[in-house]
Design a protein around this motif. Sequence first.
Motif, PDB file in Angstrom:
ATOM      1  N   LEU A 149      50.327 -52.691 -14.902  1.00 18.06           N
ATOM      2  CA  LEU A 149      50.673 -52.016 -13.656  1.00 18.06           C
ATOM      3  C   LEU A 149      50.759 -52.946 -12.456  1.00 18.06           C
ATOM      4  N   LEU A 150      49.872 -53.926 -12.378  1.00 18.60           N
ATOM      5  CA  LEU A 150      49.783 -54.735 -11.166  1.00 18.60           C
ATOM      6  C   LEU A 150      51.010 -55.623 -10.925  1.00 18.60           C
ATOM      7  N   PRO A 151      51.531 -56.329 -11.925  1.00 17.47           N
ATOM      8  CA  PRO A 151      52.714 -57.171 -11.663  1.00 17.47           C
ATOM      9  C   PRO A 151      53.903 -56.414 -11.085  1.00 17.47           C
ATOM     10  N   PRO A 152      54.297 -55.237 -11.640  1.00 19.82           N
ATOM     11  CA  PRO A 152      55.411 -54.517 -11.020  1.00 19.82           C
ATOM     12  C   PRO A 152      55.129 -54.093  -9.585  1.00 19.82           C
ATOM     13  N   ILE A 153      53.883 -53.704  -9.304  1.00 18.01           N
ATOM     14  CA  ILE A 153      53.537 -53.302  -7.939  1.00 18.01           C
ATOM     15  C   ILE A 153      53.667 -54.479  -6.983  1.00 18.01           C
ATOM     16  N   ILE A 154      53.167 -55.644  -7.392  1.00 13.45           N
ATOM     17  CA  ILE A 154      53.260 -56.839  -6.557  1.00 13.45           C
ATOM     18  C   ILE A 154      54.717 -57.215  -6.328  1.00 13.45           C
ATOM     19  N   VAL A 155      55.508 -57.203  -7.404  1.00 12.48           N
ATOM     20  CA  VAL A 155      56.917 -57.569  -7.290  1.00 12.48           C
ATOM     21  C   VAL A 155      57.661 -56.567  -6.399  1.00 12.48           C
TER      22      VAL A 155
END
Length: 214
Positions: A149-155
């Motif tokens: 979940l975190l990588p897509p949110i950051i991107v």
Amino acid sequence: MLAEIFKNTVALLAIVEPLGVIPLYLQATVGYSDTEKRAYARFLGMVVIVALVIAGLAGDELLQALSISLGAMRVGGGVIVLMVAIAMVLGQQNAVKRTPVEAEAAEEAAGRGLVPLGIPLLVGPAAFSFMLAHSQWHWQAPLSLVTVLLPPIIVGLLVWLTFAFAGRLQARLTPAMMVVIERIAGFLLAGIAVELMAGGLRELFPLLASPVVP
């Protein structure tokens, strides 16, 4: 876990490549007020987050429904990502990330919505393949869910900020600087793609992961 999150975030950011879409974004927002431009930048960031998160969360069930192993998806996704990486290094990323029709639509008023700027110019086949290949998670292991979940949110947030400051970025980034950024991102992405394929091959052919006995 932090290393995995960082690696996935860098890979996704290189695949999505919001800097390369800045000219199309500026063309699509001609005549917009500053408030409308900020709202549109926020909308595109949310599109990236939602599309990639759905691919990451539903990927495992989708692969099972289609009887596709995770190893096969990792190899296939790695091949697509590697093609994008090679195109970026050679300066031909437009050939694999967008078709002339999609680019033309993004410049027209009809293209000022979800399609094609959000999908597939930002979130295209390579990004979907990458998320599907990393969709191995379980509700019983919340820490592994964070890496999905975190990588897509950051991107998505970086996409939002990139377009929010698109005018300033375009003024500061010369064509030569853009070329250097694209080449470096391509090299990094190529390494990640090869590692992704190697992991998939080890899952498909366990003997590849077995230690060599002299």
